[in-house]
Design a protein around this motif. Structure first.
Motif, PDB file in Angstrom:
ATOM      1  N   MET A   1       0.841  -1.178   0.000  1.00 40.35           N
ATOM      2  CA  MET A   1       0.000   0.000   0.000  1.00 40.35           C
ATOM      3  C   MET A   1       0.887   1.243   0.000  1.00 40.35           C
ATOM      4  SD  MET A   1      -3.314   0.936   2.307  1.00 40.35           S
ATOM      5  CE  MET A   1      -3.589  -0.781   2.483  1.00 40.35           C
ATOM      6  N   TYR A   2       0.535   2.220  -0.816  1.00 43.26           N
ATOM      7  CA  TYR A   2       1.303   3.460  -0.967  1.00 43.26           C
ATOM      8  C   TYR A   2       0.465   4.627  -0.465  1.00 43.26           C
ATOM      9  CZ  TYR A   2       3.808   7.287  -3.174  1.00 43.26           C
ATOM     10  OH  TYR A   2       4.498   8.458  -3.410  1.00 43.26           O
ATOM     11  N   GLU A   3       1.069   5.468   0.351  1.00 46.52           N
ATOM     12  CA  GLU A   3       0.382   6.648   0.860  1.00 46.52           C
ATOM     13  C   GLU A   3       0.743   7.865   0.011  1.00 46.52           C
ATOM     14  OE1 GLU A   3       1.737   6.774   4.934  1.00 46.52           O
ATOM     15  OE2 GLU A   3      -0.067   5.709   5.600  1.00 46.52           O
ATOM     16  N   VAL A   4      -0.267   8.546  -0.501  1.00 46.82           N
ATOM     17  CA  VAL A   4      -0.081   9.800  -1.231  1.00 46.82           C
ATOM     18  C   VAL A   4      -0.109  10.903  -0.174  1.00 46.82           C
ATOM     19  CG1 VAL A   4      -1.006  11.348  -2.977  1.00 46.82           C
ATOM     20  CG2 VAL A   4      -1.273   8.865  -3.244  1.00 46.82           C
ATOM     21  N   LYS A   5       1.016  11.600  -0.009  1.00 43.88           N
ATOM     22  CA  LYS A   5       1.117  12.634   1.014  1.00 43.88           C
ATOM     23  C   LYS A   5       1.219  14.016   0.372  1.00 43.88           C
ATOM     24  CE  LYS A   5       3.288   9.588   4.354  1.00 43.88           C
ATOM     25  NZ  LYS A   5       4.394   9.403   5.284  1.00 43.88           N
ATOM     26  N   ASN A  30      -2.545   5.102 -12.888  1.00 48.61           N
ATOM     27  CA  ASN A  30      -1.262   4.824 -13.529  1.00 48.61           C
ATOM     28  C   ASN A  30      -0.246   5.869 -13.087  1.00 48.61           C
ATOM     29  OD1 ASN A  30      -2.116   2.592 -15.277  1.00 48.61           O
ATOM     30  ND2 ASN A  30      -3.367   4.148 -16.265  1.00 48.61           N
ATOM     31  N   VAL A  31       1.022   5.525 -13.159  1.00 43.68           N
ATOM     32  CA  VAL A  31       2.082   6.469 -12.800  1.00 43.68           C
ATOM     33  C   VAL A  31       1.930   7.719 -13.659  1.00 43.68           C
ATOM     34  CG1 VAL A  31       4.573   6.860 -12.774  1.00 43.68           C
ATOM     35  CG2 VAL A  31       3.657   4.641 -12.084  1.00 43.68           C
ATOM     36  N   GLU A  46      -1.347  20.516  -9.119  1.00 40.89           N
ATOM     37  CA  GLU A  46      -1.853  19.165  -9.307  1.00 40.89           C
ATOM     38  C   GLU A  46      -0.912  18.178  -8.630  1.00 40.89           C
ATOM     39  OE1 GLU A  46      -2.210  18.726 -13.538  1.00 40.89           O
ATOM     40  OE2 GLU A  46      -4.155  19.735 -13.566  1.00 40.89           O
ATOM     41  N   ILE A  47      -1.490  17.170  -8.000  1.00 47.07           N
ATOM     42  CA  ILE A  47      -0.723  16.092  -7.376  1.00 47.07           C
ATOM     43  C   ILE A  47      -0.898  14.866  -8.260  1.00 47.07           C
ATOM     44  CG2 ILE A  47      -0.393  14.676  -5.309  1.00 47.07           C
ATOM     45  CD1 ILE A  47       0.036  17.665  -4.770  1.00 47.07           C
ATOM     46  N   THR A  48       0.227  14.276  -8.691  1.00 44.88           N
ATOM     47  CA  THR A  48       0.176  13.117  -9.583  1.00 44.88           C
ATOM     48  C   THR A  48       0.587  11.846  -8.845  1.00 44.88           C
ATOM     49  OG1 THR A  48       2.436  13.544 -10.335  1.00 44.88           O
ATOM     50  CG2 THR A  48       0.645  14.503 -11.632  1.00 44.88           C
ATOM     51  N   ALA A  49       0.252  10.716  -9.443  1.00 43.07           N
ATOM     52  CA  ALA A  49       0.555   9.413  -8.854  1.00 43.07           C
ATOM     53  C   ALA A  49       2.002   9.021  -9.124  1.00 43.07           C
ATOM     54  CB  ALA A  49      -0.392   8.360  -9.421  1.00 43.07           C
ATOM     55  N   ASP A  50       2.667   8.546  -8.089  1.00 37.94           N
ATOM     56  CA  ASP A  50       4.032   8.029  -8.219  1.00 37.94           C
ATOM     57  C   ASP A  50       4.053   6.524  -8.446  1.00 37.94           C
ATOM     58  OD1 ASP A  50       5.165  10.558  -7.814  1.00 37.94           O
ATOM     59  OD2 ASP A  50       5.250  10.283  -5.647  1.00 37.94           O
ATOM     60  N   VAL A  51       2.910   5.864  -8.219  1.00 35.88           N
ATOM     61  CA  VAL A  51       2.805   4.414  -8.386  1.00 35.88           C
ATOM     62  C   VAL A  51       1.506   4.085  -9.118  1.00 35.88           C
ATOM     63  CG1 VAL A  51       4.136   3.912  -6.281  1.00 35.88           C
ATOM     64  CG2 VAL A  51       1.646   4.073  -6.155  1.00 35.88           C
ATOM     65  N   ALA A  52       1.434   2.874  -9.659  1.00 35.34           N
ATOM     66  CA  ALA A  52       0.214   2.386 -10.298  1.00 35.34           C
ATOM     67  C   ALA A  52      -0.532   1.486  -9.322  1.00 35.34           C
ATOM     68  CB  ALA A  52       0.558   1.620 -11.563  1.00 35.34           C
ATOM     69  N   GLY A  53      -1.840   1.417  -9.495  1.00 40.38           N
ATOM     70  CA  GLY A  53      -2.667   0.561  -8.649  1.00 40.38           C
ATOM     71  C   GLY A  53      -4.098   1.037  -8.662  1.00 40.38           C
TER      72      GLY A  53
END
Length: 76
Positions: A1-5, A30-31, A46-53
């Motif tokens: 699990m990845y936390e978006v901070k 997606n990344v 804008e906050i973007t995703a560093d990981v996919a899931g």
């Protein structure tokens, strides 16, 4: 699990308000996808995703304020 901070967006901004979520809980991520938009006193970012899931949980809803380092969402 990845936390978006919430990242440090500027030297003077230690908190931001969530303006808009582009993804909803259960959405595929997606990344590089834009997850949400936040606003400080001076700018909107804008906050973007560093990981996919899958966006599992949104912790800070639209209109709420978060401080730098707070968990905005989790991606599994």
């Amino acid at each position: 699990m990845y936390e978006v901070k919430l990242p440090q967006l500027s030297d003077s901004a230690d908190e931001s308000s969530v303006v808009l979520w582009y993804k909803a809980e259960g959405d595929q991520v997606n990344v590089g996808d834009t997850l949400l938009e936040v606003q400080t006193e001076k700018a909107t970012s804008e906050i973007t995703a560093d990981v996919a899931g899958v966006l599992q949980k949104i912790a800070v809803e639209r209109g709420e304020t978060a401080h730098v380092g707070d968990v905005l969402a989790t991606i599994a």
